[in-house]
Scaffold this motif. Structure first.
Motif, PDB file in Angstrom:
ATOM      1  N   GLN A  10       0.830  -1.189   0.000  1.00  0.00           N
ATOM      2  CA  GLN A  10       0.000   0.000   0.000  1.00  0.00           C
ATOM      3  C   GLN A  10       0.869   1.246   0.000  1.00  0.00           C
ATOM      4  O   GLN A  10       1.947   1.269   0.582  1.00  0.00           O
ATOM      5  CB  GLN A  10      -0.907   0.022   1.225  1.00  0.00           C
ATOM      6  N   THR A  11       0.374   2.274  -0.631  1.00  0.00           N
ATOM      7  CA  THR A  11       1.151   3.504  -0.662  1.00  0.00           C
ATOM      8  C   THR A  11       0.770   4.444   0.470  1.00  0.00           C
ATOM      9  O   THR A  11       1.626   5.098   1.032  1.00  0.00           O
ATOM     10  CB  THR A  11       0.970   4.225  -2.010  1.00  0.00           C
ATOM     11  N   ILE A  12      -0.497   4.499   0.813  1.00  0.00           N
ATOM     12  CA  ILE A  12      -0.943   5.428   1.855  1.00  0.00           C
ATOM     13  C   ILE A  12      -1.864   4.700   2.824  1.00  0.00           C
ATOM     14  O   ILE A  12      -2.756   3.963   2.408  1.00  0.00           O
ATOM     15  CB  ILE A  12      -1.692   6.632   1.247  1.00  0.00           C
ATOM     16  N   TYR A  47       5.369  -3.326   8.030  1.00  0.00           N
ATOM     17  CA  TYR A  47       6.560  -2.850   7.330  1.00  0.00           C
ATOM     18  C   TYR A  47       7.812  -3.494   7.924  1.00  0.00           C
ATOM     19  O   TYR A  47       7.915  -3.669   9.141  1.00  0.00           O
ATOM     20  CB  TYR A  47       6.679  -1.333   7.416  1.00  0.00           C
ATOM     21  N   GLU A 103       2.959   7.058   4.887  1.00  0.00           N
ATOM     22  CA  GLU A 103       3.422   6.723   3.532  1.00  0.00           C
ATOM     23  C   GLU A 103       4.850   6.196   3.621  1.00  0.00           C
ATOM     24  O   GLU A 103       5.672   6.767   4.341  1.00  0.00           O
ATOM     25  CB  GLU A 103       3.450   7.973   2.648  1.00  0.00           C
ATOM     26  N   ASP A 106      10.076   5.760  -0.647  1.00  0.00           N
ATOM     27  CA  ASP A 106      10.703   4.903  -1.638  1.00  0.00           C
ATOM     28  C   ASP A 106      12.118   5.358  -1.979  1.00  0.00           C
ATOM     29  O   ASP A 106      12.990   4.555  -2.245  1.00  0.00           O
ATOM     30  CB  ASP A 106       9.872   4.870  -2.922  1.00  0.00           C
TER      31      ASP A 106
END
Length: 166
Positions: A10-12, A47, A103, A106
């Protein structure tokens, strides 16, 4: 066959965040590191350890970059536990629990990174004609410079006794 969807993709994420008390300083985290209240770290369920996250408080627009060092929070609808310092940066100490946006980062930010269009100097590796074989020792040049010409000793006139002997 059953499968699962990783939250890492997921990004957000939007949800509630809480923070560690100052009293938790010195406790071991799941990654094995010791927790310190002034560090910018966090606990996240999915994460990997070491992942850098950008956490934003949408109420005031403040944001902080934290590193995942622990697992949790479990239960009560929270998505992240922040260190005391990270919570202070987001201005959520008085609330205790606040809505945040999480977030993953990257790109790694490298300070003083040289630009990609840097021009390199052109190097010339030709040899000089003065040196015959390229193995001329430098001490010989120094010796020549430091040598002073010998003073000529003036000849003495023969004394009267020496002239009589002849």
């Amino acid at each position: 066959m059953t499968g699962f969807v990783s939250l890492y993709g997921q990004t957000i994420q939007r949800g509630k965040a809480s923070y560690y008390s100052k009293k938790a300083t010195g406790a071991r985290t799941s990654s094995g590191e010791r927790l310190h209240h002034d560090s910018l770290t966090c606990a996240h369920r999915t994460y990997p350890f070491g992942t850098k996250l950008k956490v934003t408080n949408p109420k005031n627009g403040k944001m902080v970059f934290v590193r995942v060092t622990d697992r949790g929070p479990y239960g009560r609808g929270r998505i992240i536990d922040l260190s005391w310092r990270a919570a202070k940066e987001l201005d959520m100490l008085t609330q205790g629990v606040a809505m945040v946006i999480v977030e993953p980062m990257d790109t790694t930010i490298v300070p003083f990174r040289p630009s990609d269009n840097m021009a390199l100097p052109e190097l010339d590796f030709q040899t000089s004609d003065d040196i015959m074989d390229g193995m001329h020792p430098a001490w010989q040049d120094i010796k020549k410079v430091n040598e002073k010409p010998a003073k000529s000793i003036p000849k003495k006139k023969p004394s009267a006794i020496q002239q009589k002997k002849k």
